[in-house]
Design a protein around this motif. Structure first.
Motif, PDB file in Angstrom:
ATOM      1  N   ALA A   1       0.836  -1.214   0.000  1.00 22.05           N
ATOM      2  CA  ALA A   1       0.000   0.000   0.000  1.00 22.05           C
ATOM      3  C   ALA A   1       0.864   1.254   0.000  1.00 22.05           C
ATOM      4  O   ALA A   1       0.545   2.246  -0.668  1.00 22.05           O
ATOM      5  N   PHE A   2       1.958   1.227   0.752  1.00 20.20           N
ATOM      6  CA  PHE A   2       2.884   2.367   0.796  1.00 20.20           C
ATOM      7  C   PHE A   2       3.530   2.577  -0.568  1.00 20.20           C
ATOM      8  O   PHE A   2       3.639   3.712  -1.058  1.00 20.20           O
ATOM      9  N   ALA A   3       3.946   1.473  -1.210  1.00 19.30           N
ATOM     10  CA  ALA A   3       4.555   1.567  -2.538  1.00 19.30           C
ATOM     11  C   ALA A   3       3.554   2.099  -3.559  1.00 19.30           C
ATOM     12  O   ALA A   3       3.906   2.911  -4.431  1.00 19.30           O
ATOM     13  N   GLU A   4       2.310   1.657  -3.446  1.00 22.05           N
ATOM     14  CA  GLU A   4       1.267   2.128  -4.360  1.00 22.05           C
ATOM     15  C   GLU A   4       1.038   3.622  -4.193  1.00 22.05           C
ATOM     16  O   GLU A   4       0.901   4.354  -5.183  1.00 22.05           O
ATOM     17  N   PHE A   5       1.007   4.082  -2.953  1.00 21.77           N
ATOM     18  CA  PHE A   5       0.822   5.501  -2.683  1.00 21.77           C
ATOM     19  C   PHE A   5       1.928   6.336  -3.335  1.00 21.77           C
ATOM     20  O   PHE A   5       1.658   7.360  -3.978  1.00 21.77           O
ATOM     21  N   LEU A   6       3.162   5.899  -3.181  1.00 25.94           N
ATOM     22  CA  LEU A   6       4.285   6.614  -3.797  1.00 25.94           C
ATOM     23  C   LEU A   6       4.187   6.592  -5.319  1.00 25.94           C
ATOM     24  O   LEU A   6       4.416   7.611  -5.983  1.00 25.94           O
ATOM     25  N   LEU A   7       3.840   5.441  -5.873  1.00 23.84           N
ATOM     26  CA  LEU A   7       3.756   5.312  -7.322  1.00 23.84           C
ATOM     27  C   LEU A   7       2.686   6.238  -7.895  1.00 23.84           C
ATOM     28  O   LEU A   7       2.911   6.915  -8.902  1.00 23.84           O
TER      29      LEU A   7
ATOM     30  N   TYR B   1      -3.803  -1.350 -12.315  1.00 22.13           N
ATOM     31  CA  TYR B   1      -4.928  -2.186 -11.900  1.00 22.13           C
ATOM     32  C   TYR B   1      -4.546  -3.665 -11.948  1.00 22.13           C
ATOM     33  O   TYR B   1      -4.869  -4.436 -11.047  1.00 22.13           O
ATOM     34  N   LEU B   2      -3.853  -4.058 -13.027  1.00 23.05           N
ATOM     35  CA  LEU B   2      -3.475  -5.466 -13.176  1.00 23.05           C
ATOM     36  C   LEU B   2      -2.516  -5.896 -12.074  1.00 23.05           C
ATOM     37  O   LEU B   2      -2.706  -6.949 -11.447  1.00 23.05           O
ATOM     38  N   LEU B   3      -1.482  -5.095 -11.835  1.00 21.20           N
ATOM     39  CA  LEU B   3      -0.445  -5.503 -10.892  1.00 21.20           C
ATOM     40  C   LEU B   3      -0.860  -5.307  -9.433  1.00 21.20           C
ATOM     41  O   LEU B   3      -0.631  -6.189  -8.593  1.00 21.20           O
ATOM     42  N   TYR B   4      -1.451  -4.164  -9.121  1.00 20.92           N
ATOM     43  CA  TYR B   4      -1.779  -3.895  -7.725  1.00 20.92           C
ATOM     44  C   TYR B   4      -3.142  -4.440  -7.316  1.00 20.92           C
ATOM     45  O   TYR B   4      -3.272  -5.089  -6.273  1.00 20.92           O
TER      46      TYR B   4
ATOM     47  N   VAL C   1       7.335  -6.061  -7.285  1.00 18.67           N
ATOM     48  CA  VAL C   1       6.685  -4.942  -7.978  1.00 18.67           C
ATOM     49  C   VAL C   1       6.669  -3.709  -7.079  1.00 18.67           C
ATOM     50  O   VAL C   1       6.937  -2.593  -7.527  1.00 18.67           O
ATOM     51  N   ALA C   2       6.362  -3.899  -5.798  1.00 23.48           N
ATOM     52  CA  ALA C   2       6.318  -2.789  -4.849  1.00 23.48           C
ATOM     53  C   ALA C   2       7.689  -2.144  -4.684  1.00 23.48           C
ATOM     54  O   ALA C   2       7.817  -0.914  -4.649  1.00 23.48           O
ATOM     55  N   THR C   3       8.718  -2.968  -4.597  1.00 24.51           N
ATOM     56  CA  THR C   3      10.077  -2.438  -4.454  1.00 24.51           C
ATOM     57  C   THR C   3      10.485  -1.645  -5.686  1.00 24.51           C
ATOM     58  O   THR C   3      11.052  -0.545  -5.578  1.00 24.51           O
ATOM     59  N   ALA C   4      10.166  -2.189  -6.865  1.00 27.85           N
ATOM     60  CA  ALA C   4      10.467  -1.474  -8.111  1.00 27.85           C
ATOM     61  C   ALA C   4       9.694  -0.158  -8.178  1.00 27.85           C
ATOM     62  O   ALA C   4      10.214   0.861  -8.661  1.00 27.85           O
ATOM     63  N   SER C   5       8.466  -0.154  -7.665  1.00 27.13           N
ATOM     64  CA  SER C   5       7.651   1.062  -7.669  1.00 27.13           C
ATOM     65  C   SER C   5       8.260   2.140  -6.772  1.00 27.13           C
ATOM     66  O   SER C   5       8.263   3.326  -7.123  1.00 27.13           O
ATOM     67  N   ILE C   6       8.761   1.729  -5.610  1.00 22.19           N
ATOM     68  CA  ILE C   6       9.390   2.689  -4.701  1.00 22.19           C
ATOM     69  C   ILE C   6      10.634   3.307  -5.336  1.00 22.19           C
ATOM     70  O   ILE C   6      10.840   4.528  -5.275  1.00 22.19           O
ATOM     71  N   ILE C   7      11.441   2.459  -5.954  1.00 24.24           N
ATOM     72  CA  ILE C   7      12.656   2.955  -6.614  1.00 24.24           C
ATOM     73  C   ILE C   7      12.303   3.919  -7.738  1.00 24.24           C
ATOM     74  O   ILE C   7      12.885   5.006  -7.869  1.00 24.24           O
TER      75      ILE C   7
END
Length: 501
Positions: A408-414, A435-438, A472-478
């Motif tokens: 959820a935190f990674a999604e917020f940043l993305l 939508y597909l990934l999260y 996916v979340a880690t890649a989104s944060i980066i």
């Protein structure tokens, strides 16, 4: 004592319990005498626990007896904290006992029953504490003094914030030992949920006959049958084609990466549907009994109950039925399928899931003074950890609940750092991928790790898909951090012009 779980599969046992709730719920509503109704709900509930738990009925007895003694014998302000601590410590002991004793049998319903009893015991302790504080405050005002313990319906608990959105419909009298026992062992929702407060139970027990007889419970059930049918089809039909057992086989890991990565989609849909079926059927039992029904004008919410109330409105129904009176069953509604499916983000999807327990977590953990002033992420994490511990000590629970906070935190940043900076055309593609990934893979991964349970099974799967949604979340944060840094170096006028174009 040999529990029925020795002869009936656990899934069928849950179905049997909710079937009994629906059948006896209508009978409960017809009982006129209040004490008889209390005794009936207690006896049926205790019979269910004894029948499906065998000797492990002792766990529930220990929880209820000690918790009730603490409530009734302790009059100081630390009482609710003591009940909270005891209830959770005993829940931890219960979960750990399966590791060092043969007394625990995961095939019976004892775990589900302890889950529900734990949060019910904590809730009734705080409701009683709130009642005592209001009484003390009223007595102080009557004597011309003010003791600062709170007033009206503020629910000024010593570790709960007093924000308006967390105010609850209070008790109008302190429950007796017998009342608390009846509430804890009430057969409605026992072992299955949804959760409901003592006040909600009290209002069902005292539901007047001029309301209970014409209550449109059957109409309410019929209005939700179409969604229940869909859930049953997905649960049963999908379960014939896909299952967590396949993910534990060597053959599964010989399949392609994309097969393994997206296999969480049906697992998520099936798992969510199964829980949805049980909760829907439980809610039907609630509706038949009148549990959680209030006038629509009181605007009840899941778990919390009425939100539109004022001093002196304990006479909820009045002596006559007002023409055109609208009823609401929202107090015990636990899942909103349509809203969950149409929610735009991973985080918001969970707001429509297990709603009554979410209220409990929001009220007693998220809004606790212990975390007052702390960043939202810290409060999210606290809720996730309590949720995981409440469920037990299987690794999958921690990957699911604590991992949910990370995702959820990674999604917020993305969304805030990348999605918000895209033009309209790019945003369409971004939304589809998000939508597909999260939404799809993310929700499926939550249920997959929850269902796989063991550390070895969870890690074997995650390693085979490069840690799936967590990767996916880690890649989104980066990506979010890089995007934020890059855009901070570009003049704002240039960014606005490019986004417009």
């Amino acid at each position: 004592m040999i529990p029925l779980s020795e002869f009936i599969d656990r899934d069928y046992a849950y179905i049997a319990v909710v079937a009994v709730s629906i059948f006896l719920g209508g009978f409960t509503r017809k009982i006129k005498n209040v004490e008889t109704k209390k005794l009936f709900t207690f006896l049926v509930g205790f019979t269910i626990v004894s029948a499906f738990c065998g000797a492990e009925v002792l766990h529930s007895l220990i929880t209820i007896i000690i918790g009730t003694l603490l409530i009734k014998q302790c009059s100081n302000r630390s009482m609710p904290k003591m009940v909270f601590l005891f209830s959770f410590l005993y829940r931890i002991f219960f979960c750990l006992s399966s590791f060092f004793t043969s007394w625990r049998d995961d095939r019976n319903l004892a775990n589900g029953i302890q889950l529900v009893l734990t949060i019910k015991m904590i809730c009734v302790a705080y409701e009683v504490d709130d009642f005592r504080r209001r009484q003390a405050n009223e007595n102080a005002h009557a004597n011309g003094h003010s003791n600062g313990v709170g007033n009206g319906f503020t629910n000024n608990h010593n570790n709960i914030t007093t924000m308006d959105k967390h105010k609850t419909f209070p008790l109008n009298e302190e429950p007796s030992y017998f009342d608390i026992f009846c509430y804890m062992y009430c057969f409605l929702g026992i072992g299955t949920g949804p959760f409901y407060r003592y006040r909600t139970y009290h209002d069902m027990i005292f539901l007047p006959q001029h309301i209970s007889k014409p209550l449109p419970a059957v109409d309410h059930i019929i209005s939700r049958l179409s969604i229940l049918t869909m859930l049953i089809i997905v649960s049963v039909g999908g379960g014939m084609l896909f299952g967590v057992k396949e993910m534990k086989s060597d053959e599964f890991y010989e399949r392609s990466f994309f097969y393994r990565f997206f296999y969480v989609l049906p697992i998520g849909a099936i798992g969510m549907s199964r829980y949805g079926v049980i909760w829907f059927l439980s809610e039907f039992g609630f509706a038949m009994s009148g549990l959680g029904v209030y006038p629509e004008t009181m605007k009840p919410e899941p778990g919390r109950g009425p939100t539109n109330f004022h001093d002196g409105n304990d006479d909820i129904w009045g002596k006559k039925i007002a023409r055109g009176l609208q009823y609401s069953f929202e107090s015990t509604r636990n899942v909103y399928i349509v809203q969950g499916l149409t929610a735009k983000t991973y985080a918001k999807t969970f707001r429509w899931w297990n709603c009554t327990v979410q209220w409990w977590l929001a009220h007693f953990i998220y809004a606790s003074k212990l975390f007052s002033g702390k960043p939202v992420f810290i409060r999210w994490l606290a809720v996730a950890i309590v949720s995981a511990v409440w469920h037990g000590f299987k690794a999958g629970y921690y990957f699911s609940f604590v991992g949910m906070t990370y995702v959820a935190f990674a999604e917020f940043l993305l969304l805030s750092q990348v999605g918000a900076r895209l033009n309209k055309n790019a945003r369409v593609v971004f939304d589809l991928v998000h939508y597909l990934l999260y939404k799809a893979v993310g929700i499926g991964s939550f249920m997959t790790t929850f269902s796989l349970s063991s550390y070895s099974d969870v890690m074997r799967y995650l390693a085979s898909v490069y840690y799936g949604i967590y990767g996916v979340a880690t890649a989104s944060i980066i990506l979010s951090v890089i995007t934020s840094v890059v855009f901070s170096m570009i003049p704002k006028e240039t960014v606005k012009r490019e986004k417009t174009e």
